[in-house]
Design a protein around this motif. Structure first.
Motif, PDB file in Angstrom:
ATOM      1  N   HIS A  24       0.477  -1.311  -0.130  1.00 37.04           N
ATOM      2  CA  HIS A  24      -0.328   0.458  -0.256  1.00 37.04           C
ATOM      3  C   HIS A  24       0.393   1.342   0.003  1.00 37.04           C
ATOM      4  O   HIS A  24       0.176   2.039   0.644  1.00 37.04           O
ATOM      5  N   ALA A  25       2.326   1.290  -0.228  1.00 34.74           N
ATOM      6  CA  ALA A  25       2.643   1.984  -0.852  1.00 34.74           C
ATOM      7  C   ALA A  25       2.884   2.592  -2.347  1.00 34.74           C
ATOM      8  O   ALA A  25       3.084   1.844  -2.998  1.00 34.74           O
ATOM      9  N   TRP A  26       2.918   4.231  -2.549  1.00 36.20           N
ATOM     10  CA  TRP A  26       3.242   4.708  -4.141  1.00 36.20           C
ATOM     11  C   TRP A  26       3.924   5.700  -4.358  1.00 36.20           C
ATOM     12  O   TRP A  26       4.084   6.742  -3.004  1.00 36.20           O
ATOM     13  N   LEU A  27       4.017   5.465  -5.564  1.00 41.51           N
ATOM     14  CA  LEU A  27       5.264   6.909  -5.958  1.00 41.51           C
ATOM     15  C   LEU A  27       4.258   7.117  -7.521  1.00 41.51           C
ATOM     16  O   LEU A  27       3.411   6.950  -7.945  1.00 41.51           O
ATOM     17  N   LEU A  28       3.854   8.550  -7.177  1.00 44.08           N
ATOM     18  CA  LEU A  28       3.486   9.180  -7.531  1.00 44.08           C
ATOM     19  C   LEU A  28       4.847   9.929  -9.019  1.00 44.08           C
ATOM     20  O   LEU A  28       5.907  10.978  -8.392  1.00 44.08           O
ATOM     21  N   THR A  29       4.799   9.863 -10.112  1.00 44.13           N
ATOM     22  CA  THR A  29       5.566  10.935 -11.209  1.00 44.13           C
ATOM     23  C   THR A  29       4.944  11.111 -12.063  1.00 44.13           C
ATOM     24  O   THR A  29       3.609  10.574 -12.499  1.00 44.13           O
TER      25      THR A  29
ATOM     26  N   TYR B  23       6.232  10.390  -2.851  1.00 40.90           N
ATOM     27  CA  TYR B  23       5.779   8.974  -1.959  1.00 40.90           C
ATOM     28  C   TYR B  23       5.057   8.533  -0.804  1.00 40.90           C
ATOM     29  O   TYR B  23       4.983   9.482  -0.082  1.00 40.90           O
ATOM     30  N   VAL B  24       4.017   8.164  -0.725  1.00 40.19           N
ATOM     31  CA  VAL B  24       2.990   7.994   0.343  1.00 40.19           C
ATOM     32  C   VAL B  24       3.124   6.562   0.287  1.00 40.19           C
ATOM     33  O   VAL B  24       2.406   5.345  -0.014  1.00 40.19           O
TER      34      VAL B  24
ATOM     35  N   HIS C 245       5.954   7.346   7.401  1.00 41.97           N
ATOM     36  CA  HIS C 245       6.881   6.945   6.095  1.00 41.97           C
ATOM     37  C   HIS C 245       7.162   8.186   5.164  1.00 41.97           C
ATOM     38  O   HIS C 245       6.405   8.106   4.261  1.00 41.97           O
ATOM     39  N   LEU C 246       8.318   8.316   5.262  1.00 41.51           N
ATOM     40  CA  LEU C 246       8.903   9.553   4.177  1.00 41.51           C
ATOM     41  C   LEU C 246       9.944   9.342   4.174  1.00 41.51           C
ATOM     42  O   LEU C 246      11.314   9.184   3.516  1.00 41.51           O
ATOM     43  N   GLU C 247      10.035   8.676   2.114  1.00 42.63           N
ATOM     44  CA  GLU C 247      10.262   8.108   1.342  1.00 42.63           C
ATOM     45  C   GLU C 247      11.394   9.225   0.946  1.00 42.63           C
ATOM     46  O   GLU C 247      12.873   9.020   1.021  1.00 42.63           O
ATOM     47  N   PHE C 248      11.035  10.161   1.160  1.00 49.11           N
ATOM     48  CA  PHE C 248      11.890  11.498  -0.001  1.00 49.11           C
ATOM     49  C   PHE C 248      12.500  12.697   1.223  1.00 49.11           C
ATOM     50  O   PHE C 248      11.863  12.976   2.037  1.00 49.11           O
ATOM     51  N   GLU C 249      13.876  12.377   0.921  1.00 48.31           N
ATOM     52  CA  GLU C 249      14.928  13.660   1.761  1.00 48.31           C
ATOM     53  C   GLU C 249      14.208  14.333   2.299  1.00 48.31           C
ATOM     54  O   GLU C 249      14.469  14.997   3.434  1.00 48.31           O
ATOM     55  N   TYR C 250      14.082  15.321   1.102  1.00 43.52           N
ATOM     56  CA  TYR C 250      13.175  16.844   1.389  1.00 43.52           C
ATOM     57  C   TYR C 250      12.172  16.786   2.147  1.00 43.52           C
ATOM     58  O   TYR C 250      12.031  17.661   2.852  1.00 43.52           O
ATOM     59  N   ALA C 251      11.287  15.969   1.829  1.00 42.23           N
ATOM     60  CA  ALA C 251       9.695  15.807   3.136  1.00 42.23           C
ATOM     61  C   ALA C 251      10.306  15.563   4.917  1.00 42.23           C
ATOM     62  O   ALA C 251       9.649  16.007   5.153  1.00 42.23           O
ATOM     63  N   ARG C 252      11.439  14.395   4.756  1.00 42.21           N
ATOM     64  CA  ARG C 252      12.117  14.665   5.877  1.00 42.21           C
ATOM     65  C   ARG C 252      12.450  15.619   6.619  1.00 42.21           C
ATOM     66  O   ARG C 252      11.632  15.553   7.765  1.00 42.21           O
ATOM     67  N   ARG C 253      12.691  16.598   5.767  1.00 45.04           N
ATOM     68  CA  ARG C 253      13.690  17.710   6.102  1.00 45.04           C
ATOM     69  C   ARG C 253      12.222  18.473   6.449  1.00 45.04           C
ATOM     70  O   ARG C 253      12.513  19.599   7.574  1.00 45.04           O
ATOM     71  N   VAL C 254      11.148  18.860   5.866  1.00 48.25           N
ATOM     72  CA  VAL C 254       9.770  19.537   5.517  1.00 48.25           C
ATOM     73  C   VAL C 254       9.565  19.023   7.497  1.00 48.25           C
ATOM     74  O   VAL C 254       8.865  20.121   8.099  1.00 48.25           O
ATOM     75  N   ALA C 255       9.323  18.404   7.134  1.00 48.87           N
ATOM     76  CA  ALA C 255       8.900  17.286   8.666  1.00 48.87           C
ATOM     77  C   ALA C 255       9.576  18.069   9.799  1.00 48.87           C
ATOM     78  O   ALA C 255       8.940  17.985  10.728  1.00 48.87           O
ATOM     79  N   HIS C 256      11.232  17.720  10.021  1.00 48.76           N
ATOM     80  CA  HIS C 256      11.641  17.695  10.915  1.00 48.76           C
ATOM     81  C   HIS C 256      11.158  19.111  11.507  1.00 48.76           C
ATOM     82  O   HIS C 256      11.122  19.728  12.663  1.00 48.76           O
ATOM     83  N   PHE C 257      10.701  20.344  10.817  1.00 51.82           N
ATOM     84  CA  PHE C 257      10.643  21.436  11.158  1.00 51.82           C
ATOM     85  C   PHE C 257       8.826  21.501  11.461  1.00 51.82           C
ATOM     86  O   PHE C 257       8.528  22.333  12.434  1.00 51.82           O
TER      87      PHE C 257
END
Length: 281
Positions: free
Chosen positions: A26-31, A39-40, A47-59
């Protein structure tokens, strides 16, 4: 249950594909036109697959006490990864998502439906128009993550746009921007100069290889009228799978290099990424 199958559909701004991850149920990549957008994981939206999304999430994780609901305006929707993350980590948050591509929003909400009671409102509109019509002082966070294909549209890079973001935020609100650039960082520098004219507190987060000019990549910029949680974000970013570094204060000067805030008449889109920068095989 049948295995999920890829879905491909023409949307307003290209061809979107939703592809199931063979390693996570049940995980998907959108292009979009072959470029990864989101990625969701529907079973685990934290679960945040993309690194930039993790950095946003840290804030997002450090801008208020854990679990405190936030009022958030997301400019750019993708697969609604960060809205789903916030709905899971800060239940009761009021989230509004704006994306210019109505057909893409329809595809995402059809194939990857939002959970009941998520508090996420999705609508098709131009990001700047939505920002300028937002009630002043109504948002805790505004997130700018808008790409027309692989480039940030020019009208979302200017000083009037930055003023609109600041106007929509509460006095202690947080603005987050996801962009991509490479040395000599002309676009990044112009954006820092523009945001510095509005937000007295700024920092950025990116991988060291990007900051050293070795490759093109994502850069998350944060702006606020209050001190930012840079130390905690730096600790979290340093422990990521792909560690990132926080730059603030005088460290930002080398990127600005005397550049001025961007006027509407001088605006240009973000640079075209080099071939292969954001594609998949």
């Amino acid at each position: 249950m049948d295995d999920p199958i890829p879905v491909s559909r023409a949307v307003d701004h290209g061809t979107a594909k939703l592809m199931p991850d063979v390693d996570r149920d049940h995980a998907w990549l959108l292009t979009l036109d072959g470029s990864p957008q989101s990625y969701v994981d529907l079973d685990d939206p934290t679960h945040l697959e993309f690194e930039y999304a993790r950095r946003v999430a840290h804030f997002l994780d450090t801008t208020a006490p854990a679990g405190t609901p936030l009022s958030v305006l997301h400019l750019g929707g993708g697969a609604l990864t960060l809205p789903r993350y916030l709905a899971a980590t800060r239940p009761g948050s009021a989230q509004h998502v704006v994306d210019a591509d109505a057909a893409l929003l329809d595809l995402v909400t059809e194939v990857l439906p939002l959970p009941s009671g998520s508090g996420i409102d999705v609508r098709a509109a131009d990001a700047r128009a939505a920002l300028e019509s937002a009630e002043p002082g109504s948002r805790d966070v505004v997130i700018g993550d808008v790409y027309g294909g692989t480039r940030v549209p020019a009208h979302l890079t200017t000083l009037p746009y930055a003023h609109a973001a600041a106007r929509a935020l509460r006095e202690d609100g947080l603005y987050l921007l996801n962009i991509a650039d490479a040395a000599p960082f002309g676009f990044l520098g112009s954006q820092l100069a523009t945001l510095a004219a509005v937000f007295p507190e700024l920092c950025l987060v990116a991988e060291p290889s990007v900051l050293r000019g070795r490759r093109y990549g994502n850069i998350v910029v944060a702006g606020s009228r209050r001190p930012l949680p840079c130390d905690e974000v730096a600790r979290r970013s340093a422990s990521d799978v792909f560690p990132a570094r926080v730059v603030r204060g005088a460290g930002l000067d080398r990127f600005v290099q005397g550049r001025s805030p961007v006027a509407d008449g001088d605006a240009v889109p973000s640079p075209e990424p080099p071939e292969g920068a954001f594609t998949i095989g």
